[in-house]
Design a protein around this motif. Sequence first.
Motif, PDB file in Angstrom:
ATOM      1  N   ASP A 107     -13.650  -4.869   2.977  1.00  0.00           N
ATOM      2  CA  ASP A 107     -12.951  -4.051   1.991  1.00  0.00           C
ATOM      3  C   ASP A 107     -13.005  -4.702   0.613  1.00  0.00           C
ATOM      4  OD1 ASP A 107     -12.240  -1.934   3.644  1.00  0.00           O
ATOM      5  OD2 ASP A 107     -10.412  -2.923   4.317  1.00  0.00           O
TER       6      ASP A 107
ATOM      7  N   THR B  53     -16.163  -2.231  -8.650  1.00  0.00           N
ATOM      8  CA  THR B  53     -15.732  -2.756  -9.944  1.00  0.00           C
ATOM      9  C   THR B  53     -16.916  -3.267 -10.744  1.00  0.00           C
ATOM     10  OG1 THR B  53     -13.610  -3.380  -8.951  1.00  0.00           O
ATOM     11  CG2 THR B  53     -14.162  -4.388 -11.059  1.00  0.00           C
TER      12      THR B  53
ATOM     13  N   PHE C 151      -5.916  -6.672  -2.255  1.00  0.00           N
ATOM     14  CA  PHE C 151      -5.069  -5.588  -2.751  1.00  0.00           C
ATOM     15  C   PHE C 151      -4.478  -5.945  -4.101  1.00  0.00           C
ATOM     16  CE2 PHE C 151      -1.375  -2.752  -2.910  1.00  0.00           C
ATOM     17  CZ  PHE C 151      -2.022  -1.548  -2.673  1.00  0.00           C
TER      18      PHE C 151
ATOM     19  N   ARG D 230       0.835  -1.204   0.000  1.00  0.00           N
ATOM     20  CA  ARG D 230       0.000   0.000   0.000  1.00  0.00           C
ATOM     21  C   ARG D 230       0.872   1.257   0.000  1.00  0.00           C
ATOM     22  NH1 ARG D 230      -3.366  -3.090   3.852  1.00  0.00           N
ATOM     23  NH2 ARG D 230      -5.272  -3.681   2.749  1.00  0.00           N
TER      24      ARG D 230
ATOM     25  N   SER E  49      -9.654  -8.094 -12.806  1.00  0.00           N
ATOM     26  CA  SER E  49      -9.550  -8.031 -11.342  1.00  0.00           C
ATOM     27  C   SER E  49     -10.579  -8.911 -10.630  1.00  0.00           C
ATOM     28  CB  SER E  49      -9.720  -6.586 -10.863  1.00  0.00           C
ATOM     29  OG  SER E  49     -11.053  -6.133 -11.050  1.00  0.00           O
TER      30      SER E  49
ATOM     31  N   GLU F 138     -14.755  -3.028  -2.705  1.00  0.00           N
ATOM     32  CA  GLU F 138     -13.993  -2.808  -3.941  1.00  0.00           C
ATOM     33  C   GLU F 138     -14.569  -3.642  -5.087  1.00  0.00           C
ATOM     34  OE1 GLU F 138     -11.829  -0.598  -4.478  1.00  0.00           O
ATOM     35  OE2 GLU F 138     -11.359   0.073  -2.465  1.00  0.00           O
TER      36      GLU F 138
ATOM     37  N   ARG G  17      -6.749  -4.383 -11.283  1.00  0.00           N
ATOM     38  CA  ARG G  17      -7.783  -3.523 -11.863  1.00  0.00           C
ATOM     39  C   ARG G  17      -7.146  -2.322 -12.571  1.00  0.00           C
ATOM     40  NH1 ARG G  17     -12.002  -1.468  -7.621  1.00  0.00           N
ATOM     41  NH2 ARG G  17     -10.169  -0.297  -6.932  1.00  0.00           N
ATOM     42  N   THR G  18      -6.107  -1.774 -11.971  1.00  0.00           N
ATOM     43  CA  THR G  18      -5.413  -0.651 -12.594  1.00  0.00           C
ATOM     44  C   THR G  18      -4.544  -1.102 -13.765  1.00  0.00           C
ATOM     45  OG1 THR G  18      -5.369   0.581 -10.516  1.00  0.00           O
ATOM     46  CG2 THR G  18      -3.751   1.204 -12.181  1.00  0.00           C
TER      47      THR G  18
ATOM     48  N   TYR H 225     -10.674 -10.708  -6.746  1.00  0.00           N
ATOM     49  CA  TYR H 225     -11.641 -10.427  -5.681  1.00  0.00           C
ATOM     50  C   TYR H 225     -12.324 -11.719  -5.235  1.00  0.00           C
ATOM     51  CZ  TYR H 225     -11.194  -5.407  -6.514  1.00  0.00           C
ATOM     52  OH  TYR H 225     -10.705  -4.136  -6.634  1.00  0.00           O
TER      53      TYR H 225
ATOM     54  N   ASN I  40      -6.953  -4.979  -6.562  1.00  0.00           N
ATOM     55  CA  ASN I  40      -6.943  -3.534  -6.832  1.00  0.00           C
ATOM     56  C   ASN I  40      -5.845  -3.175  -7.835  1.00  0.00           C
ATOM     57  OD1 ASN I  40      -8.937  -3.388  -4.906  1.00  0.00           O
ATOM     58  ND2 ASN I  40      -7.641  -2.489  -3.325  1.00  0.00           N
TER      59      ASN I  40
END
Length: 614
Positions: free
Chosen positions: A221, A229, A191, A160, A205, A225, A197-198, A209, A194
Amino acid sequence: MGFCRSWTGALLIAAVLGGCDGGRPASPRQAFEERRAELQGAIRGNPRAIAERVELARVAIRLGDGVGAEAAIRGALAAGAKEEALRPLLARAYAMQGEGTRAMQALDAGPIIPEMIGEAAWVAGDVHLSNGDLVAAREAYDRAVHELPRNSALWVDVARFRDANADTLGARDAVDYAIELDKANSAALAFKANLVRTEDGLNASLGWYAKALEADADNADALIEQAATLGDLGRYRDMLGALRHAATIVPREPRLYYLQAVLAARADNYRLARSLLQRTRGELDDQPAFMQLSAIVELELGGEAVAATWADRLLAEQPNNFTAHRILAVANWADGDADGAIEALLPVVDRPDADSWSLLLAARAAAELGRRGESADYLARAATLERGEAVPFTANNDYGLLSMAADADPLNPAKAIPAIAADIAAGNTGRAIERAMRLRDANRGVADAHILLGDAALAGGRYDLAVEAYRAARDLDAGERTTLRLANALFRAGDAAGSGAAILALRDSQPSSIAADRLAGHLAMDLEHWDQAIAHFERVRSRIGNRDVVILRELARAWAAKGDDRRALPLIDRAYRLQPLNAGIMEFYADLLARRGDSQAAADLRDKSAQIGR
């Protein structure tokens, strides 16, 4: 957070839950809740219990209960536990409650036993990260990793930190190592989702998940997220399912209300959206996405003054947010403030790539103020329906001073980037590329460093270098900002097929991208794939409404090419009403009217078009 190790010294306790030995529970949260109840019972039977209270504090931390953790630690201290062993846990409890200052004070209040130094550094890193002090956070995390090199949960926080530092490669490596250490670390898997996803897009992604929720179905969390999405993918029913599950775990979590407000706004239920936004109790007021949605909702409900306030706040955070400029302009215009509307639009309409909608509003505001020449200028630019080249940089300070500052500290982005902007503005693109290369070489895991080099190379006409830089950036971030730059550079380098492939890849990875659908629609038009073009442009129209003249015109052209003039006619009519001075629209509209038998209206339009062309 749970930690698989024991303490030594005056205070000895067993490692806390989380699978240090034996199999993992099917529902980790439920297991922690059950263990909490057992520990509370044991403490009631033995008020002087210390180890049980410390374990209770760790369980509360794993459950996200900072208040409960603090109470358990204070109980342990009252029962005779030594402060030097518990300071890091007390600091963690404070940090979880958003009290970073108290957390640091707890760490600094006295000595800490050697076995807890790593944990103390970890908490300090988290507090520094939340405060935006990345230098101090780096030092703290380095110490924590030195003390706890194989702690999977710590590596997630390191990931992070690296992500906050724009170090995409570093974040990827850290979270991958966290998963290697503990393949069932739900926080690490979430994470990772995440990051994917980017890097690779929304669809890519979802599998991560799913893995995170398989490891812990109650990971709030991950659920939130995942819901965001799914919403971006247009899977609203699935999104609601994830949000409802999350609400059973964290019922007062403000992000739940925000995401539900997004859904309500997309369904044009702005009153419900406003109600949901208000239920966040101000906890998200400083988030740009929240500010923007609040401004839009208030504008739709007639609260122009409130919308303008939200837009102003957003622009204070993001001065180059053109959507916020447009919202502020509309709010001012609707409130009768033509001067304010133009002032809000100036950063948009002063650019060569200004959109026709902004130019039209600026023209109307200028006309309202009696500035006829200025209004005509905006109208003429809007009527071309052609956008100029985007301007990537602006430099406001003295060129020499900027250059000297960057030469003295070439790897400091805060000094190098303004100097690169000044170099480009002065036509010294070779120097700009040199500076950007130096930054890129020092930050190869940072997408922005590659984008900066690509932008400098593009300005200097070095298209091959720009393509190389943008490809490297896209490997780290496959979003609009990188892919559209790559597509542009490929096109300018003469690779039209590669440009089109990049756009279609963006459309596949980011189905919610308006820009991708818009460009994919134009590609389909060029190939005469009318049905595909209609599908792309209709998705854009469903998101932005009937305010884009080009979208309306292209839809009309596609339907007409399919032989369906009945559908084409109302679309071109709407485009004409938005742009009554565009000769191309008038000619096409006249052709459709003639085919429908309205020869007089067609002749009138052609006559008007001829007069404008003279």
